[in-house]
Motif scaffolding. Structure first.
Motif, PDB file in Angstrom:
ATOM      1  N   ALA A 237       0.722  -1.086   0.133  1.00 50.35           N
ATOM      2  CA  ALA A 237       0.375  -0.160   0.052  1.00 50.35           C
ATOM      3  C   ALA A 237       0.165   1.177   0.192  1.00 50.35           C
ATOM      4  O   ALA A 237       0.243   2.403  -0.378  1.00 50.35           O
ATOM      5  CB  ALA A 237      -1.246  -0.227   0.926  1.00 50.35           C
ATOM      6  N   ASP A 238       1.653   1.362   0.654  1.00 49.51           N
ATOM      7  CA  ASP A 238       3.138   2.157   0.839  1.00 49.51           C
ATOM      8  C   ASP A 238       4.050   2.653  -0.752  1.00 49.51           C
ATOM      9  O   ASP A 238       3.162   4.050  -1.393  1.00 49.51           O
ATOM     10  CB  ASP A 238       4.169   1.793   1.845  1.00 49.51           C
ATOM     11  CG  ASP A 238       5.184   2.921   1.833  1.00 49.51           C
ATOM     12  OD1 ASP A 238       4.522   3.791   2.374  1.00 49.51           O
ATOM     13  OD2 ASP A 238       6.377   2.766   1.179  1.00 49.51           O
ATOM     14  N   ARG A 239       3.724   1.586  -1.012  1.00 48.01           N
ATOM     15  CA  ARG A 239       4.641   2.060  -2.516  1.00 48.01           C
ATOM     16  C   ARG A 239       3.101   2.271  -3.535  1.00 48.01           C
ATOM     17  O   ARG A 239       3.928   3.492  -4.472  1.00 48.01           O
ATOM     18  CB  ARG A 239       4.926   0.614  -2.970  1.00 48.01           C
ATOM     19  CG  ARG A 239       6.800   0.236  -3.222  1.00 48.01           C
ATOM     20  CD  ARG A 239       6.860  -0.740  -4.059  1.00 48.01           C
ATOM     21  NE  ARG A 239       6.459   0.286  -5.826  1.00 48.01           N
ATOM     22  CZ  ARG A 239       6.956  -0.850  -6.564  1.00 48.01           C
ATOM     23  NH1 ARG A 239       7.932  -2.323  -6.083  1.00 48.01           N
ATOM     24  NH2 ARG A 239       7.011  -0.069  -7.816  1.00 48.01           N
ATOM     25  N   LEU A 240       2.443   2.435  -3.475  1.00 47.70           N
ATOM     26  CA  LEU A 240       1.406   1.663  -4.437  1.00 47.70           C
ATOM     27  C   LEU A 240       0.674   3.803  -4.304  1.00 47.70           C
ATOM     28  O   LEU A 240       0.487   4.761  -5.267  1.00 47.70           O
ATOM     29  CB  LEU A 240      -0.434   2.048  -4.042  1.00 47.70           C
ATOM     30  CG  LEU A 240      -1.688   1.621  -5.052  1.00 47.70           C
ATOM     31  CD1 LEU A 240      -1.198   2.138  -6.553  1.00 47.70           C
ATOM     32  CD2 LEU A 240      -2.481   1.249  -5.087  1.00 47.70           C
ATOM     33  N   CYS A 241       0.452   4.150  -3.104  1.00 49.37           N
ATOM     34  CA  CYS A 241      -0.240   5.339  -2.585  1.00 49.37           C
ATOM     35  C   CYS A 241       1.344   6.826  -3.544  1.00 49.37           C
ATOM     36  O   CYS A 241       1.010   7.725  -3.929  1.00 49.37           O
ATOM     37  CB  CYS A 241      -0.542   5.725  -1.395  1.00 49.37           C
ATOM     38  SG  CYS A 241       0.745   5.880   0.142  1.00 49.37           S
ATOM     39  N   ARG A 242       2.412   6.479  -2.736  1.00 51.04           N
ATOM     40  CA  ARG A 242       3.342   6.704  -3.160  1.00 51.04           C
ATOM     41  C   ARG A 242       3.606   7.121  -4.422  1.00 51.04           C
ATOM     42  O   ARG A 242       3.737   7.977  -5.221  1.00 51.04           O
ATOM     43  CB  ARG A 242       5.007   5.956  -2.238  1.00 51.04           C
ATOM     44  CG  ARG A 242       5.110   6.679  -1.237  1.00 51.04           C
ATOM     45  CD  ARG A 242       6.056   5.556  -0.784  1.00 51.04           C
ATOM     46  NE  ARG A 242       6.493   5.895   0.704  1.00 51.04           N
ATOM     47  CZ  ARG A 242       7.771   6.471   1.458  1.00 51.04           C
ATOM     48  NH1 ARG A 242       8.315   7.671   0.436  1.00 51.04           N
ATOM     49  NH2 ARG A 242       7.452   6.500   2.327  1.00 51.04           N
ATOM     50  N   ALA A 246       3.615  10.587  -7.121  1.00 51.78           N
ATOM     51  CA  ALA A 246       3.756  11.216  -8.406  1.00 51.78           C
ATOM     52  C   ALA A 246       3.309  11.189  -9.403  1.00 51.78           C
ATOM     53  O   ALA A 246       3.485  11.895  -9.747  1.00 51.78           O
ATOM     54  CB  ALA A 246       5.062   9.874  -7.828  1.00 51.78           C
ATOM     55  N   ALA A 247       2.170  10.464  -9.511  1.00 56.66           N
ATOM     56  CA  ALA A 247       1.718  10.250 -10.677  1.00 56.66           C
ATOM     57  C   ALA A 247       0.476  11.771 -11.400  1.00 56.66           C
ATOM     58  O   ALA A 247       0.043  12.566 -11.890  1.00 56.66           O
ATOM     59  CB  ALA A 247       0.791   9.346 -11.179  1.00 56.66           C
TER      60      ALA A 247
END
Length: 251
Positions: A237-242, A246-247
């Motif tokens: 989840a951490d990777r995804l929300c970061r 950014a996107a």
DNA sequence: GCGACAG
DNA sequence: ATCTTGTCGC
């Protein structure tokens, strides 16, 4: 006793004009209160709804991780939910929601900041996960109603909290062996466990959110941490929300 | 009065 | 949470 006089809460001020004109407040505790006092009142009202018995699923099929990332400006955030196959720890579905913080950060009222975006992300899932693993505390909270409890009650899903640092309680470091734990005590009661998920690394703080026993919460966290300090759910989840943040920034 | 305080 | 410099280790 005034809110600002309660132990553990200094520097509490009304959240000025950070919250935009708020539409009618739904009665389910899922929206952002207009003041600190109202937020505390919401917690006091929902706290009795927490299921402290559980014990929750022994072998869940799917487990969801939830996390939020903030823009440096602090005026934008991305909430992510990742659903993992509990056996293989492979991500089977995920969803994100980009928006604005719903409340300023106040220790003890943290949930009001992230809850709306997290619920929005959860709504975008097609699957209903069997367990929520939250980035923050559950019962290990000054009023026994941290983010994991709030999220669990509002969704009525089993939920646990896994915090990286303590918010309340006294504890001793567990033995330096994966799986070792020590009780987290506050006000004469055990509100969670300090769990070593990796030898030689700082422990995490596990507490019940909703419809889970502390034993099962501990078991589930260990199953989710075969290699790293934090649960795979949280890491995904951490990777995804970061990435989503950014996107959103570049578009 | 001084610390402590999820993310 | 986020920013930061360097360091250690696989």
């Amino acid at each position: 006793m005034a809110v600002s006089d309660q132990p553990g809460y200094r520097n509490i001020r009304e959240p000025e004009s950070i919250t935009p004109p708020t539409p009618p407040t739904p009665p389910d505790g899922a929206s952002a209160p207009g003041s600190v006092a109202k937020a505390v009142a919401v917690q006091d009202r929902l706290r009795p709804l927490v299921d402290l018995v559980g014990p929750g699923p022994a072998v869940p099929a799917t487990v969801a991780g939830l996390d939020v990332a903030y823009a440096e400006s602090g005026d934008r955030l991305a909430a992510a939910v990742t659903v993992l196959d509990a056996r293989t720890l492979v991500v089977v579905e995920s969803a994100v929601s980009v928006g604005r913080p719903a409340f300023r950060y106040v220790p003890g009222l943290f949930a009001f900041r992230e809850l709306p975006a997290l619920l929005d992300a959860l709504d975008r899932l097609t699957t209903r996960p069997e367990l929520l693993v939250c980035d923050g505390h559950g019962l290990a909270h000054p009023r026994r109603f941290g983010l994991a409890c709030h999220l669990g009650v509002v969704t009525d899903l089993p939920a646990i909290g896994v915090g990286k640092t303590p918010l309340v309680g006294d504890w001793r470091p567990p033995a330096d062996v994966r799986g070792a734990w020590s009780p987290l005590r506050d006000g004469g009661e055990v509100v969670g466990r300090v769990l070593r998920t990796r030898a030689g690394v700082k422990p995490v703080f596990v507490s019940v959110g909703h419809r889970m026993s502390l034993d099962n919460a501990t078991t589930q966290v260990l199953a989710l941490t075969p290699r790293f300090r934090l649960p795979e759910t949280t890491r995904a989840a951490d990777r995804l929300c970061r990435d989503a943040l950014a996107a959103a920034a570049s578009s």
